[in-house]
Enzyme design. Structure first.
Site, PDB file in Angstrom:
ATOM      1  N   LYS A 282       0.868  -1.187   0.000  1.00 61.82           N
ATOM      2  CA  LYS A 282       0.000   0.000   0.000  1.00 61.82           C
ATOM      3  C   LYS A 282       0.899   1.231   0.000  1.00 61.82           C
ATOM      4  CE  LYS A 282      -3.532   2.360   2.686  1.00 61.82           C
ATOM      5  NZ  LYS A 282      -4.456   2.281   3.827  1.00 61.82           N
TER       6      LYS A 282
ATOM      7  N   ARG B 202     -10.608   9.970   2.557  1.00 63.75           N
ATOM      8  CA  ARG B 202     -10.426  10.628   3.858  1.00 63.75           C
ATOM      9  C   ARG B 202     -11.509  11.681   4.082  1.00 63.75           C
ATOM     10  NH1 ARG B 202      -3.763  11.037   3.697  1.00 63.75           N
ATOM     11  NH2 ARG B 202      -3.422   8.785   3.472  1.00 63.75           N
TER      12      ARG B 202
ATOM     13  N   LYS C  61       1.643   9.662   5.936  1.00 60.67           N
ATOM     14  CA  LYS C  61       1.753   8.262   6.371  1.00 60.67           C
ATOM     15  C   LYS C  61       3.006   7.600   5.797  1.00 60.67           C
ATOM     16  CE  LYS C  61      -3.245   7.745   7.121  1.00 60.67           C
ATOM     17  NZ  LYS C  61      -4.439   6.884   6.927  1.00 60.67           N
TER      18      LYS C  61
ATOM     19  N   GLU D  96       7.448  -6.769   0.532  1.00 58.34           N
ATOM     20  CA  GLU D  96       6.302  -6.635   1.454  1.00 58.34           C
ATOM     21  C   GLU D  96       5.278  -7.752   1.225  1.00 58.34           C
ATOM     22  OE1 GLU D  96       5.638  -4.686   3.941  1.00 58.34           O
ATOM     23  OE2 GLU D  96       6.914  -2.930   3.772  1.00 58.34           O
TER      24      GLU D  96
ATOM     25  N   LYS E 138      -2.312  -1.516  -3.802  1.00 59.65           N
ATOM     26  CA  LYS E 138      -3.154  -0.320  -3.716  1.00 59.65           C
ATOM     27  C   LYS E 138      -2.319   0.934  -3.799  1.00 59.65           C
ATOM     28  CE  LYS E 138      -6.001   1.900  -0.277  1.00 59.65           C
ATOM     29  NZ  LYS E 138      -6.452   1.889   1.078  1.00 59.65           N
TER      30      LYS E 138
ATOM     31  N   SER F  90     -10.275   5.740  -4.113  1.00 55.40           N
ATOM     32  CA  SER F  90     -11.237   6.840  -4.229  1.00 55.40           C
ATOM     33  C   SER F  90     -10.819   7.894  -5.252  1.00 55.40           C
ATOM     34  CB  SER F  90     -11.435   7.482  -2.852  1.00 55.40           C
ATOM     35  OG  SER F  90     -10.195   7.916  -2.315  1.00 55.40           O
TER      36      SER F  90
ATOM     37  N   TYR G  73     -15.163   1.133  -6.390  1.00 52.76           N
ATOM     38  CA  TYR G  73     -16.412   1.875  -6.200  1.00 52.76           C
ATOM     39  C   TYR G  73     -17.291   1.787  -7.444  1.00 52.76           C
ATOM     40  CZ  TYR G  73     -13.625   3.571  -2.327  1.00 52.76           C
ATOM     41  OH  TYR G  73     -12.842   3.628  -1.201  1.00 52.76           O
TER      42      TYR G  73
HETATM   43  C1  PBG Z   1      -7.232   3.258   5.971  1.00 54.51           C
HETATM   44  C2  PBG Z   1      -7.535   3.155   4.520  1.00 54.51           C
HETATM   45  C3  PBG Z   1      -7.365   4.138   3.529  1.00 54.51           C
HETATM   46  C4  PBG Z   1      -7.931   3.622   2.368  1.00 54.51           C
HETATM   47  C5  PBG Z   1      -8.378   2.339   2.658  1.00 54.51           C
HETATM   48  N1  PBG Z   1      -8.104   2.050   3.985  1.00 54.51           N
HETATM   49  C6  PBG Z   1      -6.849   5.508   3.628  1.00 54.51           C
HETATM   50  C7  PBG Z   1      -5.484   5.774   4.073  1.00 54.51           C
HETATM   51  O1  PBG Z   1      -4.637   4.894   4.201  1.00 54.51           O
HETATM   52  O2  PBG Z   1      -5.223   6.948   4.378  1.00 54.51           O
HETATM   53  C8  PBG Z   1      -8.034   4.371   1.058  1.00 54.51           C
HETATM   54  C9  PBG Z   1      -9.099   3.895   0.126  1.00 54.51           C
HETATM   55  C10 PBG Z   1      -9.474   4.842  -0.955  1.00 54.51           C
HETATM   56  O3  PBG Z   1      -8.855   5.906  -1.165  1.00 54.51           O
HETATM   57  O4  PBG Z   1     -10.446   4.523  -1.660  1.00 54.51           O
HETATM   58  N2  PBG Z   1      -6.080   2.716   6.410  1.00 54.51           N
END
Ligand code: PBG
Length: 311
Positions: free
Chosen positions: A178, A188, A205, A221, A236, A262, A301
């Site tokens: 990720k 968010r 992050k 990973e 992701k 998203s 989505y």
């Molecule tokens: C939380 C999480 C996130 C997403 C899925 N789980 C956001 C992040 O890591 O800040 C993002 C999913 C998306 O953008 O559709 N850990």
């Protein structure tokens, strides 16, 4: 006959956002066509998804600010919103595969996936909390937990905790690679889960999510999570990381999932609204690209939009 890959509705995992309340179906402005559902409207949505043939959902909850704290203690509440959502869905559609997000960000007063101490996200203490969180989801009836936190060693820890409590059948879909991506912005917004702008709190992050410049590390990973007991490896975001899906697909025997996030969804919705792109054609092209790259399943989505066309 010579087409190498095909899309099926059974490829899709539909992400869902859940809130407290009654008869809530709140549109998310930066994600047109996506809503925050209260538990009653969630039941109707689940019915629509199953009628369309969608077989899996991935759950996220929006928690009231008053319930957030530094350790995300609400995440392990046996009667919390996530735990009640799992039971609600099992009641109306026992056949649907329920996957749940495991990370502290929606529950954290500072908006991080882990516990923050002295300006740092502390890995091992976070894993303890994630283990309890995963167990509470399994107890509520989750079929698979999906740790999205990117702490080191959390898959092994969660597997141990689940097995010790006799939840050997609860699977783990790990967000294995990720990236620290700017494509998560609309998500968010949807959950109000962005890191807070406050002294001694990391503003991003990047200490736990991956550097977009790296691909070798993604393979590492993924292989670590496989060794720790993951059942599905997730990459992701999606489209900007097709090369990663492909690299990993040659290195693992586990099924690979991709999360079309998203921001990817928002981009196409916005361009289509302006009449600049053909929504359905571009959507299907993106989805088949994930399969071509090596993904077996797609969290998207667009699940409903695509299922309608495929049926
Ligand atoms: C939380 C999480 C996130 C997403 C899925 N789980 C956001 C992040 O890591 O800040 C993002 C999913 C998306 O953008 O559709 N850990």
């Amino acid at each position: 006959m010579v087409q190498e890959n095909r899309l099926h509705t059974s490829d899709f995992i539909a992400p869902l956002f859940i809130v407290e309340g009654k008869q809530v179906k709140e549109p998310i402005p930066s994600m047109p066509g996506q809503f925050r559902f209260s538990l009653d409207t969630l039941q109707e949505e689940i019915k629509q998804l199953t009628d369309l043939g969608i077989q899996a959902v991935l759950l996220f909850v929006k928690v009231d600010a008053a319930q957030k704290d530094e350790t995300g203690s609400e995440a392990v509440n046996a009667n919390g919103l996530m735990q009640r959502a799992i039971k609600t869905i099992k009641d109306v559609a026992p056949q649907i595969l329920i996957m749940t997000d495991v990370a502290l960000d929606s529950y954290s007063s500072v908006g991080h996936d882990g516990i923050v101490d002295n300006g740092k996200v502390i890995n091992d203490e976070t894993n303890e909390q994630l283990g309890k969180m995963a167990l509470s989801h399994a107890k509520a009836g989750a079929d698979m937990v999906a740790p999205s936190d990117m702490m080191d060693g959390r898959v092994a820890h969660i597997r141990l905790v689940l097995d010790d409590a006799n939840f050997t059948d609860c699977g783990i879909m790990s967000y294995a690679a990720k990236y620290a991506s700017a494509f998560y912005g609309p998500f968010r917004d949807a959950l109000g889960s962005a890191p807070v702008d406050q002294q001694d709190i990391p503003t991003d992050k990047k200490t736990y999510q991956m550097d977009p410049a790296n691909s070798q590390e993604a393979v590492k990973e993924c292989l670590l999570d496989e060794a720790e007991g993951a059942d599905i490896l997730m990459i992701k975001p999606g489209l900007p990381y097709l090369d990663i899906i492909n690299d990993v697909s040659y290195q693992t025997q586990l099924p690979i999932a991709v999360y079309q996030v998203s921001g990817e969804y928002a981009m196409l919705k916005a361009a289509a609204e302006k009449g600049w792109l053909d929504h359905d054609a571009v959507m299907l092209e993106q989805l088949i690209a994930f399969k071509r790259a090596g993904a077996k399943m797609i969290a998207t989505y667009f699940a409903k939009d695509a299922a309608k066309i495929l049926s």
